[in-house]
Design a protein around this motif. Structure first.
Motif, PDB file in Angstrom:
ATOM      1  N   ARG B 346       4.630   2.847 -12.192  1.00  0.00           N
ATOM      2  CA  ARG B 346       5.938   2.648 -11.540  1.00  0.00           C
ATOM      3  C   ARG B 346       5.705   1.473 -10.106  1.00  0.00           C
ATOM      4  NH1 ARG B 346       6.953   7.629 -11.477  1.00  0.00           N
ATOM      5  NH2 ARG B 346       8.513   7.570 -13.097  1.00  0.00           N
ATOM      6  N   GLY B 347       4.587   1.830  -9.464  1.00  0.00           N
ATOM      7  CA  GLY B 347       4.446   1.000  -8.026  1.00  0.00           C
ATOM      8  C   GLY B 347       4.525  -0.433  -8.598  1.00  0.00           C
ATOM      9  N   LEU B 348       3.819  -0.996  -9.660  1.00  0.00           N
ATOM     10  CA  LEU B 348       3.844  -2.262  -9.967  1.00  0.00           C
ATOM     11  C   LEU B 348       5.225  -2.834 -10.716  1.00  0.00           C
ATOM     12  CD1 LEU B 348       3.383  -4.357 -12.887  1.00  0.00           C
ATOM     13  CD2 LEU B 348       2.507  -4.957 -10.957  1.00  0.00           C
ATOM     14  N   PHE B 349       5.988  -1.893 -11.158  1.00  0.00           N
ATOM     15  CA  PHE B 349       7.181  -2.456 -11.658  1.00  0.00           C
ATOM     16  C   PHE B 349       8.036  -2.255 -10.473  1.00  0.00           C
ATOM     17  CE2 PHE B 349       6.378  -0.412 -15.956  1.00  0.00           C
ATOM     18  CZ  PHE B 349       5.924  -1.484 -16.469  1.00  0.00           C
ATOM     19  N   LEU B 375      14.143   0.333 -13.131  1.00  0.00           N
ATOM     20  CA  LEU B 375      13.324  -0.581 -12.817  1.00  0.00           C
ATOM     21  C   LEU B 375      13.627  -1.804 -13.694  1.00  0.00           C
ATOM     22  CD1 LEU B 375      10.287   1.956 -12.590  1.00  0.00           C
ATOM     23  CD2 LEU B 375      11.346   0.823 -10.755  1.00  0.00           C
ATOM     24  N   ASN B 376      13.974  -1.666 -14.841  1.00  0.00           N
ATOM     25  CA  ASN B 376      14.584  -2.712 -15.828  1.00  0.00           C
ATOM     26  C   ASN B 376      13.433  -3.773 -15.772  1.00  0.00           C
ATOM     27  OD1 ASN B 376      17.064  -1.686 -15.935  1.00  0.00           O
ATOM     28  ND2 ASN B 376      17.385  -2.285 -13.884  1.00  0.00           N
ATOM     29  N   TYR B 489      -0.554   2.601  -6.608  1.00  0.00           N
ATOM     30  CA  TYR B 489      -0.144   3.768  -5.600  1.00  0.00           C
ATOM     31  C   TYR B 489       0.128   3.310  -4.342  1.00  0.00           C
ATOM     32  CZ  TYR B 489      -0.876   7.683  -8.774  1.00  0.00           C
ATOM     33  OH  TYR B 489      -0.760   8.719  -9.743  1.00  0.00           O
ATOM     34  N   LYS B 490      -0.649   1.877  -4.040  1.00  0.00           N
ATOM     35  CA  LYS B 490      -0.478   1.233  -2.715  1.00  0.00           C
ATOM     36  C   LYS B 490       0.619   0.179  -2.685  1.00  0.00           C
ATOM     37  CE  LYS B 490      -5.083   2.902  -1.018  1.00  0.00           C
ATOM     38  NZ  LYS B 490      -6.264   2.570  -1.060  1.00  0.00           N
ATOM     39  N   LEU B 491       1.674   0.549  -2.384  1.00  0.00           N
ATOM     40  CA  LEU B 491       2.770  -0.532  -2.646  1.00  0.00           C
ATOM     41  C   LEU B 491       2.748  -1.729  -1.895  1.00  0.00           C
ATOM     42  CD1 LEU B 491       5.495  -0.526  -3.933  1.00  0.00           C
ATOM     43  CD2 LEU B 491       6.710   0.326  -2.212  1.00  0.00           C
ATOM     44  N   GLU B 492       2.055  -1.568  -0.530  1.00  0.00           N
ATOM     45  CA  GLU B 492       1.980  -2.907  -0.023  1.00  0.00           C
ATOM     46  C   GLU B 492       1.059  -3.941  -0.584  1.00  0.00           C
ATOM     47  OE1 GLU B 492       2.241  -1.829   4.704  1.00  0.00           O
ATOM     48  OE2 GLU B 492       0.740  -3.268   4.179  1.00  0.00           O
ATOM     49  N   GLU B 493      -0.109  -3.389  -0.894  1.00  0.00           N
ATOM     50  CA  GLU B 493      -1.280  -4.176  -1.456  1.00  0.00           C
ATOM     51  C   GLU B 493      -0.587  -4.594  -2.836  1.00  0.00           C
ATOM     52  OE1 GLU B 493      -4.878  -1.867  -1.775  1.00  0.00           O
ATOM     53  OE2 GLU B 493      -5.059  -2.276  -3.640  1.00  0.00           O
ATOM     54  N   THR B 494       0.145  -3.967  -3.637  1.00  0.00           N
ATOM     55  CA  THR B 494       0.774  -4.395  -4.804  1.00  0.00           C
ATOM     56  C   THR B 494       1.761  -5.497  -4.548  1.00  0.00           C
ATOM     57  OG1 THR B 494       0.361  -2.012  -5.698  1.00  0.00           O
ATOM     58  CG2 THR B 494       1.771  -3.371  -7.104  1.00  0.00           C
ATOM     59  N   GLN B 495       2.525  -5.246  -3.764  1.00  0.00           N
ATOM     60  CA  GLN B 495       3.525  -6.108  -3.515  1.00  0.00           C
ATOM     61  C   GLN B 495       3.140  -7.507  -3.257  1.00  0.00           C
ATOM     62  OE1 GLN B 495       7.331  -5.305  -3.623  1.00  0.00           O
ATOM     63  NE2 GLN B 495       6.992  -7.563  -3.985  1.00  0.00           N
ATOM     64  N   ARG B 496       1.789  -7.559  -2.410  1.00  0.00           N
ATOM     65  CA  ARG B 496       1.271  -8.861  -1.998  1.00  0.00           C
ATOM     66  C   ARG B 496       0.747  -9.570  -2.877  1.00  0.00           C
ATOM     67  NH1 ARG B 496      -1.198  -6.515   2.733  1.00  0.00           N
ATOM     68  NH2 ARG B 496      -2.817  -5.961   1.359  1.00  0.00           N
ATOM     69  N   CYS B 569       2.002  10.970  -5.460  1.00  0.00           N
ATOM     70  CA  CYS B 569       1.512   9.476  -5.551  1.00  0.00           C
ATOM     71  C   CYS B 569       2.012   8.835  -4.220  1.00  0.00           C
ATOM     72  CB  CYS B 569       2.089   8.935  -6.666  1.00  0.00           C
ATOM     73  SG  CYS B 569       3.742   8.292  -6.837  1.00  0.00           S
ATOM     74  N   THR B 570       2.946   9.361  -3.538  1.00  0.00           N
ATOM     75  CA  THR B 570       3.506   8.778  -2.292  1.00  0.00           C
ATOM     76  C   THR B 570       4.196   7.462  -2.308  1.00  0.00           C
ATOM     77  OG1 THR B 570       1.850   7.582  -1.433  1.00  0.00           O
ATOM     78  CG2 THR B 570       1.425   9.786  -1.141  1.00  0.00           C
ATOM     79  N   LEU B 571       4.486   6.982  -3.527  1.00  0.00           N
ATOM     80  CA  LEU B 571       5.483   5.721  -3.629  1.00  0.00           C
ATOM     81  C   LEU B 571       6.848   6.004  -2.967  1.00  0.00           C
ATOM     82  CD1 LEU B 571       4.910   3.168  -5.216  1.00  0.00           C
ATOM     83  CD2 LEU B 571       6.188   4.160  -6.993  1.00  0.00           C
ATOM     84  N   CYS B 572       7.364   7.237  -3.263  1.00  0.00           N
ATOM     85  CA  CYS B 572       8.658   7.422  -2.671  1.00  0.00           C
ATOM     86  C   CYS B 572       8.425   7.555  -1.134  1.00  0.00           C
ATOM     87  CB  CYS B 572       9.008   8.717  -2.961  1.00  0.00           C
ATOM     88  SG  CYS B 572       8.198  10.339  -2.624  1.00  0.00           S
TER      89      CYS B 572
END
Lengths: 189, 586
Positions: B346-349, B375-376, B489-496, B569-572
């Protein structure tokens, strides 16, 4: 005479285990049994069914529209989704429990509010209760599937058979006591 | 001893009882449980192979070495494995060799509805079709005998309702047959053209002998009832036909469906007034029966598309009253399958969903579900491994058209091992500036948690070397500066990582590392973790609903998180701008 039982619910609710215990019991009590379940993608939170048919000699594992003697719904809108499979005069067991699907969660579709009223007004042989509450009172909410199984067994009129023994044959020892309580609680509703 | 078994379990049991020594498969619904159950029999070497072609080749090699061998796959898996099967049809066997194909009429968990019965005449191998679990077990023994007696591969064809229906099976002891002697025989086992030319004649001659056997074997049988209607049927369709017609018809039940028993069919057809062909999907039997000059009724009434059931047959062939049932006036919302709560994909998508112009060429696995709203994330899904290679093609065509398409190929760890590596080689070799995302959740997820070359365990529970995905990516030639390894699970890192990938002008790889939330040890470890809403801080902006987590709902005017579903998972929590989501438990 072959009897047909349709379990419906949402992937992850423990439908397969409940139908497995039923099936093992029916075999122990001398019936020919066929059971059909769905694996794979559909299990990921989708609408799922398990079908059990038993009698002297069973051919098809599948149940058609208007053919189920008992429909057990683990979630209430699933009862509405599958109601056409219940034969006229058949019994309906409904868990008063809501699981929102993704289209509902993101506001694309509405979760209906009139399900139970509609079911009550149309189906004569009907039992609605919160298996989650019963299971919670027993001390483990995860046994709600076995509570529902108990209610189903009652609806089938098979409550006098040795289901305690069936649970003991099919579950690990530490899970037996709570599930025996659960199946009995379901039968007494 | 009697036991209730699924068809898959019974096939494994049949292989055990028949003295099988080697078994191989790649997981695929509805075939997965065959090898899962095989592993309990320690007399049999069982393995998860990286893909179906490898599995068939392992079984081929074992057969040549002298062992009774079996391999299993879902229908589309046989497309991958067709190459060795077609040539093994020429070579024949030493120890008996069975290839199980599990077709999926109704596409409960598949991308197409191909009818693999056609593979038998195409490859010129014998084919067997059981109708229940007892036959699954018994027919495996017959299949090994036929394979050895006629020196042929046997295609063992089941469907979802055979694989996943349970019925009673009588168990027997294992019959130890050992591993036959291997004698070098290049004319038989080395298929150079000079040998193959000879072999083709042998194959044709073998088919004639097999057809003679088919006319006289116990796998094909006639059950006489009323002779006004004669039904020719096989597999699960036989059970449906019996359910509908009972004793009011006669049956030719086909258990060996290639070569078909021509003389038996002719004899049966002569003895009945009318011939019905009852079969699922394509008119395989019907076409053959018609080719014998026999008039019959089949697909003009029984649909080709979708799964069959007694109801459909009844409506198609009998004047029937509608069965009385119930209907309610409830608008039932749809309930498609979704990514689980706590799913690491989910985090990646979610990070990718920031860009509306990404073309996501996706693949076969749980992450296919990324296509669902909100997410699409998926533009294409074709077959196992196609994400990267189809991405290369999409990118190249876009370049020719002058479009700056940002192409992301999405593939899971097991699918990458299956057939993604060659796609990545193509992307590097042919300089396709696309992004490959490898979602490493340490398991083969969708099929129900099977080990794979990345998990460090074998099917038989032994420790195994972990095949390191990052090393493969580097070895293929992706530059180190174009590789990102992130915790989804770490959104910032994944977003970068997604931001860097989006800007990349060379082949770029993101590897996400976080185990599937449903793995037992993960569930145990995270059992006490969950997120909850702080109602005072919550502004009901619904940003958290945009991650598409089934545990988060807007109910009765409030955002709520279902504690029993949440794994913390803390994504929310990471998407909430008002600090209104708190994590409980460590």
């Amino acid at each position: 005479m072959t009897k047909s039982i349709l379990f419906v619910g949402v992937g992850g609710q423990g439908i397969i285990l409940a139908s497995k215990i039923l099936t093992e019991g029916l075999i122990k009590f001398g019936y020919d049994v066929k059971m059909s379940e769905v694996h794979g993608m559909a299990q990921r939170g989708g609408s799922v069914t398990t079908q059990v048919r038993f009698g002297e000699k069973v051919y098809s594992p599948l149940i058609g529209v208007g053919e189920a003697d008992v429909l057990v719904a683990f979630e209430k809108v699933e009862a509405a989704r599958w109601i056409s499979y219940l034969k006229e005069g058949g019994s309906l067991v409904v868990n008063d429990y809501e699981i929102y699907s993704m289209p509902v969660l993101i506001g694309q579709e509405q979760y209906p509010q009139n399900t139970l009223d509609e079911l009550k007004s149309k189906v004569e042989n009907l039992k609605i209760f919160s298996a989650a509450e019963v299971a919670q009172d027993l001390g483990n909410i995860k046994t709600q599937n076995i509570v529902l199984l108990g209610a189903l067994i009652k609806a089938l009129g098979l409550e006098n058979l040795d289901w305690e023994g069936v649970i003991k044959d099919n579950l690990p020892e530490k899970m037996q006591e709570i599930n025996i309580k659960a199946i009995k609680a379901g039968m007494n509703i | 001893m009697r036991k209730i078994m699924s068809g898959d379990e019974a096939i494994a049991r049949g292989a055990y009882e028949a003295g099988c020594t080697v078994a191989a498969a790649y997981p695929g619904t509805p075939s997965t449980e065959i090898l899962e159950n095989m592993a309990q029999y320690k007399e049999i070497y069982s393995e998860w192979s990286p893909n179906e072609k490898v599995a068939v080749e392992v079984a081929c090699g074992a057969s040549i070495a002298g062992a009774r061998s079996i391999c299993a796959m879902k229908h589309v898996g046989l497309n991958v494995a067709a190459d060795p099967m077609f040539t093994m049809a020429y070579e024949g066997v030493n120890g008996g060799l069975i290839i199980v194909t599990a077709d999926d009429p109704g596409m409960h968990s598949s991308q197409n509805e191909q009818d693999n019965r056609y593979y038998a005449p195409h490859a010129k191998v014998a084919m067997i079709e059981p109708s229940d679990s007892q036959e699954c077990k018994d027919f495996v023994k017959y299949a090994f005998e036929i394979s050895e007696k006629f020196d042929t591969v046997v295609l063992f064809r089941i469907t979802t309702r055979i694989a996943h229906s349970k019925s009673i099976v009588e168990l027997k002891e294992r019959c130890e047959v050992g591993v036959k002697e291997y004698k070098k025989d290049v004319k038989k086992y080395v298929m150079i053209p000079a040998h193959s030319r000879v072999k083709h004649y042998e194959v044709e001659e073998r088919l004639a002998r097999l057809q003679n056997y088919s006319n006289n074997c116990p796998l094909n049988r006639i059950e006489w009832g009323d002779k006004k209607i004669g039904i020719i049927t096989s597999g699960i369709s036989y059970q449906y036909a019996k359910e509908v017609f009972g004793d009011s018809a006669s049956y030719l039940k086909i258990g060996m469906s290639y070569p078909l028993p021509d003389k038996m069919i002719q004899k049966f057809a002569k003895a009945v007034d009318k011939v019905y062909i009852i079969e699922e999907n394509d008119p395989y039997l019907e076409t053959y029966v018609k080719s014998l000059g026999i008039e019959c009724i089949g697909k003009e009434f029984i649909p080709i598309c979708g799964e069959l059931n007694p109801d459909i047959i009844r409506r198609a062939l009998l004047p029937t009253e509608e069965k009385k049932s119930y209907s309610v006036d409830v608008k039932v919302p749809s309930r498609p399958p979704v990514l689980c709560p706590g799913c690491p994909h989910r985090g990646l998508f979610f990070a990718m969903s920031k860009y509306k112009d990404i073309i996501a060429t996706s693949d076969i696995g749980c992450y296919t579900l990324g296509m669902m709203p909100p997410l699409n994330i998926a533009d294409t899904v074709i077959c196992m491994g196609a994400s990267i290679s189809a991405g290369v093609g999409f990118k190249k065509a876009s370049e020719k058209a002058g479009r700056d398409s940002k192409v992301f190929g999405i593939i899971g760890d097991s699918t990458f091992f299956h057939s993604g590596i060659t796609g990545l080689i193509d992307a590097v070799y042919n300089k396709a500036p696309m992004v490959t995302v490898i979602l490493d959740n340490r398991i083969t997820g969708m099929t129900g948690h099977q080990e794979n070359p990345g998990t460090g365990k074998t099917l038989m529970g032994e420790d195994a070397p972990i095949i390191d995905i990052e090393s493969i990516v580097k070895a293929v030639g992706v530059k180190e500066e174009n590789i990102r390894i992130v915790d989804p699970y770490k959104l910032e890192e994944t977003q970068r990582a997604v931001d860097d990938a989006y800007k990349a002008t060379e082949p770029f790889v993101i590897i996400t590392k976080q185990p599937c939330a449903l793995i037992k040890e993960v569930q145990k470890r995270r059992a006490n973790m969950y997120c909850k809403i702080n109602d005072e801080k919550c502004k009901k902006c619904k940003a958290c609903l945009r991650i598409g987590c089934p545990a988060i709902a807007f109910k009765n005017g409030k955002i709520v998180i279902d504690r029993s579903m949440c794994n913390g998972c803390t994504l929310c929590q990471q998407v909430c701008k008002f600090d209104a989501i708190e994590k409980v438990g460590e």
